[in-house]
Design an enzyme around this catalytic site. Structure first.
Site, PDB file in Angstrom:
ATOM      1  N   LYS A  24       0.832  -1.210   0.000  1.00 30.97           N
ATOM      2  CA  LYS A  24       0.000   0.000   0.000  1.00 30.97           C
ATOM      3  C   LYS A  24       0.863   1.257   0.000  1.00 30.97           C
ATOM      4  O   LYS A  24       0.599   2.209  -0.749  1.00 30.97           O
ATOM      5  CB  LYS A  24      -0.904  -0.004   1.235  1.00 30.97           C
ATOM      6  N   ASN A  25       1.892   1.269   0.823  1.00 29.47           N
ATOM      7  CA  ASN A  25       2.701   2.478   0.965  1.00 29.47           C
ATOM      8  C   ASN A  25       3.671   2.690  -0.200  1.00 29.47           C
ATOM      9  O   ASN A  25       4.386   3.689  -0.232  1.00 29.47           O
ATOM     10  CB  ASN A  25       3.471   2.448   2.286  1.00 29.47           C
ATOM     11  N   ARG A  96      -3.966  10.194   4.857  1.00 26.42           N
ATOM     12  CA  ARG A  96      -2.849  11.119   4.950  1.00 26.42           C
ATOM     13  C   ARG A  96      -1.977  11.134   3.701  1.00 26.42           C
ATOM     14  O   ARG A  96      -1.420  12.154   3.322  1.00 26.42           O
ATOM     15  CB  ARG A  96      -1.986  10.766   6.167  1.00 26.42           C
ATOM     16  N   CYS A 120      -5.062   7.944   9.951  1.00 25.22           N
ATOM     17  CA  CYS A 120      -5.174   7.283  11.250  1.00 25.22           C
ATOM     18  C   CYS A 120      -4.860   8.251  12.393  1.00 25.22           C
ATOM     19  O   CYS A 120      -3.985   9.106  12.270  1.00 25.22           O
ATOM     20  CB  CYS A 120      -4.209   6.108  11.334  1.00 25.22           C
ATOM     21  N   ARG A 125       1.554  14.330  13.097  1.00 24.16           N
ATOM     22  CA  ARG A 125       2.373  14.068  11.909  1.00 24.16           C
ATOM     23  C   ARG A 125       2.334  15.329  11.041  1.00 24.16           C
ATOM     24  O   ARG A 125       1.593  15.415  10.068  1.00 24.16           O
ATOM     25  CB  ARG A 125       1.838  12.854  11.157  1.00 24.16           C
ATOM     26  N   PRO A 126       3.115  16.347  11.393  1.00 25.93           N
ATOM     27  CA  PRO A 126       3.021  17.634  10.721  1.00 25.93           C
ATOM     28  C   PRO A 126       3.548  17.579   9.290  1.00 25.93           C
ATOM     29  O   PRO A 126       4.336  16.712   8.925  1.00 25.93           O
ATOM     30  CB  PRO A 126       3.898  18.545  11.591  1.00 25.93           C
ATOM     31  N   ASP A 128       5.077  20.287   7.988  1.00 22.75           N
ATOM     32  CA  ASP A 128       5.960  21.440   7.874  1.00 22.75           C
ATOM     33  C   ASP A 128       7.214  21.134   7.060  1.00 22.75           C
ATOM     34  O   ASP A 128       7.743  22.029   6.383  1.00 22.75           O
ATOM     35  CB  ASP A 128       6.348  21.969   9.272  1.00 22.75           C
ATOM     36  N   LEU A 129       7.688  19.888   7.088  1.00 21.53           N
ATOM     37  CA  LEU A 129       8.875  19.547   6.314  1.00 21.53           C
ATOM     38  C   LEU A 129       8.586  19.553   4.815  1.00 21.53           C
ATOM     39  O   LEU A 129       9.458  19.899   4.011  1.00 21.53           O
ATOM     40  CB  LEU A 129       9.428  18.189   6.747  1.00 21.53           C
ATOM     41  N   ASP A 309       5.017   0.484  12.301  1.00 22.30           N
ATOM     42  CA  ASP A 309       3.796  -0.168  11.841  1.00 22.30           C
ATOM     43  C   ASP A 309       3.697  -1.630  12.282  1.00 22.30           C
ATOM     44  O   ASP A 309       2.703  -2.294  11.984  1.00 22.30           O
ATOM     45  CB  ASP A 309       3.699  -0.096  10.315  1.00 22.30           C
ATOM     46  N   ILE A 331       8.506   6.961  17.035  1.00 22.95           N
ATOM     47  CA  ILE A 331       8.107   7.612  15.787  1.00 22.95           C
ATOM     48  C   ILE A 331       6.872   8.490  15.973  1.00 22.95           C
ATOM     49  O   ILE A 331       6.866   9.668  15.624  1.00 22.95           O
ATOM     50  CB  ILE A 331       7.843   6.578  14.684  1.00 22.95           C
ATOM     51  N   ARG A 401      -8.225  -0.375   4.755  1.00 19.66           N
ATOM     52  CA  ARG A 401      -7.356   0.620   4.132  1.00 19.66           C
ATOM     53  C   ARG A 401      -6.021   0.021   3.707  1.00 19.66           C
ATOM     54  O   ARG A 401      -5.424   0.504   2.738  1.00 19.66           O
ATOM     55  CB  ARG A 401      -7.098   1.798   5.087  1.00 19.66           C
TER      56      ARG A 401
END
Length: 435
Positions: A24-25, A96, A120, A125-126, A128-129, A309, A331, A401
């Site tokens: 998935k990822n 996300r 989720c 989990r910003p 900004d990066l 995960d 994390i 998902r």
């Protein structure tokens, strides 16, 4: 709401074969990358999971046409023209990974308006990066009314050092840099196999990327990219989940279509816990559980460390270990919500800040529980395999998902499991984790 029910007269001992699906990822950024070209891209080994359909709905609103052959798990995508540069909240809020359209949209069309993402509920989990990196590439960005609004006539290569490793941040910036003018040097990149797979796809499309698989990537921008055929790598988290299933039940599972190198951190921990893991072919692993499960100390870390995960699945395994185990989550904050549900099944778990202390060996008994996120869902399914009686797992849309037909794969291994509509999933008292 849909739920899963597992019937366990006595703890299962899983034996048989399981074919692992595509990652998935890995497929989600690959779909986003199709926005970088007007040519057709063909993806094979595509997992048939909910997040794929969500991403396809999103890119189709942006201008993509696609055909998904579910029988052959092949996806053909084409984005002749970007017809919209806005990724709406109604779609982005569900996943996300939708933030991955930001870089490609901006690079190809010069403008992108993307809702701040959801997904989720596993902590902060910003983005900004992503934003600071795109600004260094010359983009003008602002956040208004819950949307990231980005503009750039054409992005320009720059030197960017990420403050911390970020998978989607690395992926977004690599994709954006592929159409930027000049060279981009991206430092402190994420090393996950899914990032490597994306870079390999982009190279096939005509991008120039040096240092693939290393912490520093050098990307030389191109005027345009072309079409390509690309196979999605196996899902290392699904692989790990079934590896734990075998270890947990004292089983003997053969896992096919895997990439053993991608699960070395998981393999190492299972061997320490007493399981046997053998590689019988390039893409086949055999996992045998032992009668006695040994306790573990686990600390999650970016790849090639132990994956965050997988900590929920290992938490279930540690409830059956002879002794005290500690899992340290580095994390994400707030990623121990599944501990509450495991307590309902009889586990003995205490949470102290970023640590979960699991005391085993504890017999589990079936109960009604609630899935709070994707990996917590898998954790509860595993628990149901050893909890005597009947276990009902509610809110399984999280599970859908990221896991392709998991109940069918378990049913083929002899598990009595069914999917049904549960209209009474709010009628239970939630257990409390000791802090």
């Amino acid at each position: 709401m849909e739920a899963l029910r597992i019937y366990t007269e006595k703890p299962y001992c899983l034996r048989g074969e399981v074919t692992i699906s595509g990652a998935k990822n890995a497929v989600l950024p690959a779909i986003a990358a199709c926005l970088l070209t007007e040519d057709r891209v063909e993806l094979t080994n595509v997992p048939l999971v909910k997040d794929v359909h969500t991403m396809l709905t999103l890119v189709s609103e942006l201008g993509a046409t696609y055909h998904l052959d579910e029988g052959y798990k092949t996806l053909n995508l084409e984005v002749k023209k970007i017809k919209s540069t806005q990724a709406p909240y109604k779609l982005v809020r569900a996943m996300r990974a939708s933030i991955l359209v930001l870089g490609p949209l901006l690079a190809r069309s010069g403008r992108a308006t993307v809702a701040l993402p959801g997904g989720c509920a596993i902590g902060t989990r910003p983005v900004d990066l992503h934003i600071s990196g795109l600004q260094k590439l010359g983009a003008n960005l602002k956040i208004e009314h819950g949307y990231i609004i980005a503009e750039a006539e054409r992005l320009k290569g720059a030197e960017i050092e990420l403050e911390k490793k970020t998978v989607t941040g690395t992926e977004n910036l690599v994709m954006a840099a592929c159409l930027a003018r000049g060279e981009t040097i991206l430092k402190n990149c994420a090393l996950e196999p899914e990032v490597v797979s994306l870079c390999e796809l982009l190279v096939k499309m005509g991008a120039k990327i040096d240092g693939i698989g290393e912490e520093t990537l050098r990307i030389t921008g191109a005027r345009q990219l072309g079409g390509v055929k690309h196979r999605i790598i196996p899902d290392r988290i699904e692989t790990g989940t079934f590896m734990v299933a075998s270890a947990l039940t004292g089983g003997d599972l053969v896992l096919k279509e895997v990439e053993p190198q991608h699960v070395e951190a998981i393999t190492n921990k299972l061997v320490i816990a007493g399981s046997q893991v053998e590689q019988s072919d390039r893409n086949i692993l055999r996992v045998k559980g032992s009668e006695e499960i040994k306790p573990l100390d686990i600390t999650t870390a970016p790849y090639p460390g132990f994956p965050t995960d997988m900590q929920a699945q290992f938490m279930v395994l540690m409830t059956q270990a002879n002794g005290r185990s500690i899992i340290t989550e580095t994390i994400f904050d707030r990623r121990f919500s599944h501990a509450n549900e495991l307590l309902r099944l009889g586990a003995c778990i205490e949470i102290e800040g970023d640590k979960a202390i699991i005391k085993g060996k504890t017999p589990l008994s079936g109960a009604e529980v609630m899935a709070t996120d994707l990996r917590a869902s898998a954790c509860l399914v595993l628990a149901g395999l050893i909890a005597t009686g009947q276990t009902t797992i509610n809110e399984i849309e999280h599970l859908d998902r990221g896991y392709e037909k998991i109940e069918e794969k378990l049913r083929q291994l002899g598990v009595k499991i069914e999917r049904f509509i549960n209209n009474n999933n709010n009628n239970y008292k939630k257990a409390e984790v000791k802090s």
